[in-house]
Structure formats: structure tokens, C-alpha cells
Scaffold this motif. Structure first.
Motif, mmCIF file in Angstrom:
data_model
loop_
_atom_site.group_PDB
_atom_site.id
_atom_site.type_symbol
_atom_site.label_atom_id
_atom_site.label_comp_id
_atom_site.label_asym_id
_atom_site.label_seq_id
_atom_site.Cartn_x
_atom_site.Cartn_y
_atom_site.Cartn_z
ATOM 1 N N VAL A 86 -5.702 12.399 -0.589
ATOM 2 C CA VAL A 86 -4.788 11.670 -0.577
ATOM 3 C C VAL A 86 -4.914 10.696 -1.904
ATOM 4 O O VAL A 86 -6.002 10.188 -2.025
ATOM 5 C CB VAL A 86 -4.118 11.095 0.680
ATOM 6 N N GLN A 87 -3.803 10.269 -2.293
ATOM 7 C CA GLN A 87 -3.968 9.218 -3.291
ATOM 8 C C GLN A 87 -3.592 8.026 -2.616
ATOM 9 O O GLN A 87 -2.428 7.826 -2.138
ATOM 10 C CB GLN A 87 -2.905 9.390 -4.792
ATOM 11 N N ILE A 88 -4.175 6.786 -2.679
ATOM 12 C CA ILE A 88 -3.967 5.399 -2.382
ATOM 13 C C ILE A 88 -3.732 4.423 -3.739
ATOM 14 O O ILE A 88 -4.468 4.395 -4.359
ATOM 15 C CB ILE A 88 -4.947 5.046 -1.357
ATOM 16 N N GLU A 89 -2.500 3.770 -3.597
ATOM 17 C CA GLU A 89 -2.125 2.934 -4.317
ATOM 18 C C GLU A 89 -1.721 1.481 -3.679
ATOM 19 O O GLU A 89 -1.453 1.482 -2.746
ATOM 20 C CB GLU A 89 -0.970 3.371 -5.427
ATOM 21 N N TRP A 90 -2.246 0.353 -4.270
ATOM 22 C CA TRP A 90 -2.019 -0.885 -3.724
ATOM 23 C C TRP A 90 -1.650 -1.937 -4.700
ATOM 24 O O TRP A 90 -1.889 -1.853 -6.096
ATOM 25 C CB TRP A 90 -3.179 -1.266 -2.802
ATOM 26 N N VAL A 110 0.837 -1.090 0.115
ATOM 27 C CA VAL A 110 -0.210 -0.008 -0.001
ATOM 28 C C VAL A 110 0.951 1.429 0.057
ATOM 29 O O VAL A 110 1.983 1.290 0.631
ATOM 30 C CB VAL A 110 -0.789 -0.109 1.134
ATOM 31 N N ARG A 111 0.625 2.101 -0.819
ATOM 32 C CA ARG A 111 1.507 3.470 -0.969
ATOM 33 C C ARG A 111 0.375 4.708 -0.751
ATOM 34 O O ARG A 111 -0.457 4.669 -1.539
ATOM 35 C CB ARG A 111 2.111 3.343 -2.387
ATOM 36 N N ILE A 112 0.731 5.498 0.148
ATOM 37 C CA ILE A 112 -0.225 6.693 0.249
ATOM 38 C C ILE A 112 0.684 7.984 -0.029
ATOM 39 O O ILE A 112 1.720 7.884 0.375
ATOM 40 C CB ILE A 112 -0.779 6.719 1.986
ATOM 41 N N THR A 113 0.288 8.646 -0.890
ATOM 42 C CA THR A 113 0.765 9.816 -1.460
ATOM 43 C C THR A 113 0.036 11.099 -1.509
ATOM 44 O O THR A 113 -1.252 10.922 -1.541
ATOM 45 C CB THR A 113 0.910 9.746 -3.059
ATOM 46 N N SER A 114 0.745 12.158 -1.111
ATOM 47 C CA SER A 114 0.191 13.683 -0.994
ATOM 48 C C SER A 114 1.051 14.428 -2.100
ATOM 49 O O SER A 114 2.262 14.113 -2.360
ATOM 50 C CB SER A 114 -0.122 14.278 0.261
ATOM 51 N N ASN A 115 0.535 15.527 -2.405
ATOM 52 C CA ASN A 115 1.309 16.352 -3.359
ATOM 53 C C ASN A 115 0.949 17.713 -3.092
ATOM 54 O O ASN A 115 0.183 18.211 -1.942
ATOM 55 C CB ASN A 115 1.048 16.166 -4.778
#
Length: 97
Positions: free
Chosen positions: A81-85, A59-64
Motif C-alpha cells: 500500500v502507499q502511505i502519505e502523510w 495520513v492517507r493510505i492508498t491502494s491501486n
């Protein structure tokens, strides 16, 4: 100075298993929390569900910068936030039924 300000605006959190070995590429969704996290909707990993898997491999959580501006401008009322898995590989079946 402004170049330094605008290029240093992302951060990532990455969570993996100790035996990291995904079977899928990243799937992503933007999650939105409202009222300082009091209201939020669950993100469902439908691609892992369709493979009949009951776990996640990464799981990867990203903010910009844009998400940070929105959060600050709304005083935390809206925080995206953007969540990738990635999904894990299915367990091998042993023996016959």
C-alpha cells in the motif's frame, strides 16, 4: 464493461486531526506487509522528526489496481500500500526561558 473494471480500482483512507492545518506537503512511501500482515516494517516520518515534531496532521493510505493484483495473486502473502502523510505546524513558544 472492461473500462469500468479498470477505472474503479483505487481506494483511499484519509485520517486527519480536527484542527487540520499542515505545515508540509505530502511525503510518501510504499509499505509492504507479508504473510497476511504478520511481517511488516514501520514507516518512519523522517521529515516530521527533522522538524522535531512528535505528531502527524494527516495520513492517507492508498491502494491501486496493481497493488490489488499483487495481493490477490500472492493470496495475501505480499500486500503493498502507499502511505502519505503531512506534518503539523510546530507549537508556538510563549515567553522567555
Amino acid at each position: 464493461m472492461s473500462l469500468l473494471f479498470f477505472t474503479q480500482s483505487c481506494y483511499h483512507y484519509r485520517i486527519t486531526t480536527s484542527k487540520f492545518d499542515p505545515s508540509t506537503g505530502y511525503q510518501k512511501k510504499t509499505a509492504h506487509a507479508f504473510f497476511w500482515g504478520l511481517v511488516q516494517k514501520n514507516v518512519i516520518a523522517t521529515n516530521c522528526d527533522s522538524l522535531n515534531l512528535k505528531s502527524l496532521d494527516e495520513v492517507r493510505i492508498t491502494s491501486n489496481f496493481g497493488y490489488s493484483v499483487i495481493t490477490v495473486a500472492t493470496l495475501g502473502i505480499w500486500s503493498p500500500v502507499q502511505i502519505e502523510w503531512k506534518c503539523p505546524k510546530p507549537c508556538p513558544h510563549e515567553g522567555e526561558l
